[in-house]
Design an enzyme around this catalytic site. Structure first.
Site, PDB file in Angstrom:
ATOM      1  N   CYS A 112       3.259   4.848   0.297  1.00  0.00           N
ATOM      2  CA  CYS A 112       2.043   4.877  -0.516  1.00  0.00           C
ATOM      3  C   CYS A 112       0.857   5.223   0.384  1.00  0.00           C
ATOM      4  O   CYS A 112       1.012   5.455   1.573  1.00  0.00           O
ATOM      5  CB  CYS A 112       1.830   3.526  -1.198  1.00  0.00           C
ATOM      6  SG  CYS A 112       1.569   2.155  -0.047  1.00  0.00           S
TER       7      CYS A 112
ATOM      8  N   ARG B 129      -2.386  -3.969 -13.885  1.00  0.00           N
ATOM      9  CA  ARG B 129      -3.518  -4.680 -13.286  1.00  0.00           C
ATOM     10  C   ARG B 129      -4.610  -5.000 -14.303  1.00  0.00           C
ATOM     11  O   ARG B 129      -4.810  -4.265 -15.260  1.00  0.00           O
ATOM     12  CB  ARG B 129      -4.116  -3.868 -12.135  1.00  0.00           C
ATOM     13  CG  ARG B 129      -3.200  -3.775 -10.936  1.00  0.00           C
ATOM     14  CD  ARG B 129      -3.760  -2.886  -9.869  1.00  0.00           C
ATOM     15  NE  ARG B 129      -3.793  -1.491 -10.320  1.00  0.00           N
ATOM     16  CZ  ARG B 129      -4.196  -0.476  -9.577  1.00  0.00           C
ATOM     17  NH1 ARG B 129      -4.636  -0.687  -8.343  1.00  0.00           N
ATOM     18  NH2 ARG B 129      -4.184   0.758 -10.051  1.00  0.00           N
TER      19      ARG B 129
ATOM     20  N   GLY C  74       1.564  -4.624  -6.282  1.00  0.00           N
ATOM     21  CA  GLY C  74       2.422  -3.644  -6.956  1.00  0.00           C
ATOM     22  C   GLY C  74       1.933  -3.271  -8.345  1.00  0.00           C
ATOM     23  O   GLY C  74       2.729  -3.235  -9.280  1.00  0.00           O
ATOM     24  N   ARG C  75       0.656  -3.002  -8.468  1.00  0.00           N
ATOM     25  CA  ARG C  75       0.026  -2.755  -9.780  1.00  0.00           C
ATOM     26  C   ARG C  75       0.325  -3.913 -10.730  1.00  0.00           C
ATOM     27  O   ARG C  75       0.520  -3.738 -11.912  1.00  0.00           O
ATOM     28  CB  ARG C  75       0.417  -1.393 -10.362  1.00  0.00           C
ATOM     29  CG  ARG C  75      -0.064  -0.212  -9.508  1.00  0.00           C
ATOM     30  CD  ARG C  75      -0.061   1.127 -10.227  1.00  0.00           C
ATOM     31  NE  ARG C  75       1.178   1.507 -10.839  1.00  0.00           N
ATOM     32  CZ  ARG C  75       2.171   2.171 -10.245  1.00  0.00           C
ATOM     33  NH1 ARG C  75       2.058   2.552  -8.987  1.00  0.00           N
ATOM     34  NH2 ARG C  75       3.261   2.474 -10.920  1.00  0.00           N
TER      35      ARG C  75
ATOM     36  N   THR D 102     -13.240   4.941  -5.015  1.00  0.00           N
ATOM     37  CA  THR D 102     -11.998   4.964  -5.792  1.00  0.00           C
ATOM     38  C   THR D 102     -11.623   6.385  -6.169  1.00  0.00           C
ATOM     39  O   THR D 102     -12.485   7.263  -6.250  1.00  0.00           O
ATOM     40  CB  THR D 102     -12.122   4.109  -7.075  1.00  0.00           C
ATOM     41  OG1 THR D 102     -10.825   4.003  -7.688  1.00  0.00           O
ATOM     42  CG2 THR D 102     -13.095   4.709  -8.071  1.00  0.00           C
TER      43      THR D 102
ATOM     44  N   THR E 100       7.037   6.680  -9.388  1.00  0.00           N
ATOM     45  CA  THR E 100       6.456   5.337  -9.467  1.00  0.00           C
ATOM     46  C   THR E 100       6.201   4.891 -10.903  1.00  0.00           C
ATOM     47  O   THR E 100       6.384   3.724 -11.244  1.00  0.00           O
ATOM     48  CB  THR E 100       5.179   5.239  -8.606  1.00  0.00           C
ATOM     49  OG1 THR E 100       4.705   3.896  -8.627  1.00  0.00           O
ATOM     50  CG2 THR E 100       4.076   6.178  -9.088  1.00  0.00           C
TER      51      THR E 100
ATOM     52  N   ASP F 157       0.562   0.677 -15.323  1.00  0.00           N
ATOM     53  CA  ASP F 157      -0.333  -0.118 -14.479  1.00  0.00           C
ATOM     54  C   ASP F 157      -0.624  -1.428 -15.202  1.00  0.00           C
ATOM     55  O   ASP F 157      -1.229  -1.427 -16.270  1.00  0.00           O
ATOM     56  CB  ASP F 157      -1.623   0.656 -14.208  1.00  0.00           C
ATOM     57  CG  ASP F 157      -2.467   0.058 -13.103  1.00  0.00           C
ATOM     58  OD1 ASP F 157      -2.328  -1.152 -12.824  1.00  0.00           O
ATOM     59  OD2 ASP F 157      -3.284   0.796 -12.520  1.00  0.00           O
TER      60      ASP F 157
END
Length: 196
Positions: free
Chosen positions: A65, A128, A93-94, A149, A114, A126
């Protein structure tokens, strides 16, 4: 708000001396960190990075990554400005967790990307939750940020939570043969930006 500021201490790093502030999500018993450099209480936008935990990249130097490289680059950019904030977002890991991330890596070893690996394990692309980061900005009374970002979703969620994101600052790091497919997937399937 289910987030509490717990403790703080000095944190010297190779790039500069930060104030490390620990927060706890009370309902999840999850800890998060804010690393502050300089005075972030003024009206001037603060250069900031939300860095989601990646044990393999941040501590074990994984080349799969770009996480560890992004963390170092963020520290460096913040220190060059002599003022900024790095939120260490403890959602590994998200947000599928370390052991599931290893399972996802095993699927990637068999050819999945991924995103596909997450889906095969029953997770969203994702998982998160960036609202906890928005709450950290609010507790620290940060008026406006320039966000380091490549992820447009972070900006969208922070703005929805009332955070004044005045600029996206690219965080470009070098790729390597081990993470080129991963970066391509982030760009093509997750909408990440990879240009300045």
């Amino acid at each position: 708000m289910n987030l509490k500021r717990i403790s703080e201490a000095k944190l010297p790093t190779p790039w500069g001396d930060f104030l490390m502030i620990g927060f706890k999500e009370l309902d999840k018993e999850q800890d998060h960190l804010a690393l502050v450099l300089g005075d972030i209480s003024t009206d001037a936008p603060v250069l900031s990075r939300i860095h989601s935990e990646c044990l393999t990249g941040d501590a074990l130097f994984s080349l799969r990554c770009d996480c560890g490289f992004q963390l170092k680059a963020a520290f460096k950019q913040i220190c060059e400005e002599k003022r900024g904030l790095l939120i260490y977002h403890r959602q590994e890991g998200r947000n599928i967790g370390l052991l599931n991330k290893i399972r996802a890596y095993a699927l990637q070893d068999q050819g999945a990307d991924t995103v596909e690996a997450n889906h095969q394990l029953g997770f969203a692309t994702d998982e998160r939750d960036f609202t906890v980061c928005a709450n950290i900005y609010k507790i620290l009374d940060v008026k406006a940020i320039r966000l380091l970002t490549n992820n447009p979703e972070k900006i969208k969620i922070l703005k929805k939570e009332g955070i004044n994101v005045v600029q996206r600052v690219s965080l470009i790091v070098e790729s390597n043969p081990n993470n080129q497919d991963y970066l391509s997937t982030k760009k093509n399937k997750m909408g990440h930006f990879f240009k300045k």
